[in-house]
Design a protein around this motif. Sequence first.
Motif, short mmCIF file in Angstrom:
data_model
loop_
_atom_site.label_atom_id
_atom_site.label_comp_id
_atom_site.label_asym_id
_atom_site.label_seq_id
_atom_site.Cartn_x
_atom_site.Cartn_y
_atom_site.Cartn_z
N PRO A 232 0.81 -1.22 0.00
CA PRO A 232 0.00 0.00 0.00
C PRO A 232 0.84 1.27 0.00
N GLU A 233 0.25 2.31 -0.56
CA GLU A 233 0.86 3.64 -0.49
C GLU A 233 0.74 4.15 0.95
N ASP A 234 1.79 4.80 1.45
CA ASP A 234 1.72 5.37 2.79
C ASP A 234 2.54 6.64 2.88
N TRP A 235 2.25 7.39 3.93
CA TRP A 235 2.98 8.62 4.26
C TRP A 235 3.57 8.45 5.66
N GLN A 236 4.83 8.84 5.81
CA GLN A 236 5.51 8.74 7.09
C GLN A 236 6.08 10.09 7.47
N ALA A 237 6.04 10.39 8.76
CA ALA A 237 6.60 11.65 9.26
C ALA A 237 7.42 11.37 10.51
N ARG A 238 8.49 12.14 10.66
CA ARG A 238 9.37 11.97 11.83
C ARG A 238 9.85 13.34 12.28
N THR A 254 11.91 12.03 20.07
CA THR A 254 11.57 11.72 18.68
C THR A 254 10.13 11.26 18.59
N LEU A 255 9.37 11.87 17.68
CA LEU A 255 8.00 11.46 17.37
C LEU A 255 7.97 10.95 15.95
N ASN A 256 7.26 9.87 15.71
CA ASN A 256 7.12 9.37 14.35
C ASN A 256 5.72 8.82 14.16
N TRP A 265 -1.90 2.35 10.34
CA TRP A 265 -1.25 3.49 10.98
C TRP A 265 -0.23 3.00 12.00
N ASN A 266 0.64 3.91 12.39
CA ASN A 266 1.64 3.62 13.39
C ASN A 266 2.06 4.93 14.03
N ALA A 267 2.22 4.95 15.35
CA ALA A 267 2.66 6.14 16.06
C ALA A 267 3.66 5.72 17.13
N GLY A 268 4.73 6.48 17.27
CA GLY A 268 5.76 6.13 18.23
C GLY A 268 6.38 7.33 18.90
N PRO A 287 13.37 5.35 27.16
CA PRO A 287 12.12 4.62 26.94
C PRO A 287 11.55 4.88 25.55
N SER A 288 10.84 3.90 25.00
CA SER A 288 10.19 4.06 23.71
C SER A 288 8.85 3.32 23.73
N PHE A 289 7.87 3.89 23.03
CA PHE A 289 6.53 3.31 22.98
C PHE A 289 6.01 3.42 21.56
#
Length: 447
Positions: A232-238, A254-256, A265-268, A287-289
Amino acid sequence: EPLSNYLVARARKDGDRGRSSVGGMITAVNRQLTSDPLETALRSSAYAGGADFRLESPSRAWALVGSAAYSRVAGSPEAMIAVQTSGNHFFQRPDATHLGVDRNATSLTGYSVGAQITRQGGRHWRGNLALAATSPAFEVNDLGYQNRTDRRDIATSVTYQENQPGSFLRNYAVNGSVRYEHNFDWQPIQVRHSVQLNYRTLGFWNGSASITHMGRAYSDRNTRGGPLIQRPEDWQARLNLGSDSRKPVFVSVTLNGLSDEYDGWNAGLDVATFIRTSPRWNIQIGPSFTKGLIPAQYVATIADPSATATYGKRYLFAPLRQTTLAMETRFNFTFTPRLSLELYAQPFLSSGDYLDVGSLDAPGGFTFTPYAGQAPNRDFNYRSLRGTGVLRWEYRPGSTLYLAWQQSMDDRAMGVGDFDFSRDTQALFRARPDNVFVLKASYWFPM
């Protein structure tokens, strides 16, 4: 008997294009039973070699680099079938016109080549153009790690940078890049466009921001040896921001995020804190989530002669909700210039919840028909804790003694897909640890 059952199952798995006749399977089983099991499992020889070069213009503003590598593996026909059908090759793909499993092969040869021209000098403008190709049969996993072959790549990037301090920024750079990848059947397997900004303020705060567009393409790996499936086509931002790293305490955040055309979707969030208030010691806590939804994750392949559109098999996929929490911690302490201690620990919790299972409708597509049969439950809950300690003692100039300790604990709960911090941490610390101790000494002989 287990060996013959394995070989028959492998022959059935290879699909119509590589399927042996009944007589061929019997011959293969007989060969398996009368030969050394190691001969069928391992390659008898593996060779790889290559060369690389680098040329620079007299002013060093331009550089041309390149490399070429060659590989050859050999062994019994069973060993070569295992190579051809492994996850980095998938010669058994039923819709591939350029691939096929050769059941009589006793060797495989392949190549990997690449070249890049780079503008590395100049006040503002930099850039590069790169070409690469790796043949389907290239194989170097006896020596290193290789996750796929069968690819042709072209990539280019342009960078504008400014190192002259202004009223707010000390320096910055803007980069745009494009990457296209195809397999040897000229099917697009990656279409990537990206823009990135890096900067540093006058107060030595630094940060970056990027936006990446992944165009619609195909995956020739996600069906695990089956036909193509749409990517699939997707857009990612960081977005990243870090405080002044010269200070005794500084932080990086860092936000992504990701969003695709099928509601995936994905959020971190990643936070790293560095503390070095003494010249003797320093601490890093990170820490990372991450939480997200994959719209279609591979579940299983089920034989079904009625599934003529997908070559007599059902390729099962399901949406996957996944949550991951981790904490990376480092502690370094220097007792004396010759005696130091380094500690590292990473607790890790991850859960995956598979939703309604569907069967891929057609090769190259991304639509699924609800599957009414019995599908395996792939829900999981994984917990792990890995720690390492290294004591280093330079007992005389140039001669060093190392005492290393590594502890690993992990626990898996299959069929449990929800995330529960309290339950998962308790289960983790109930897990039985594996401990490894290593003592290493080096001695320098003065000349």
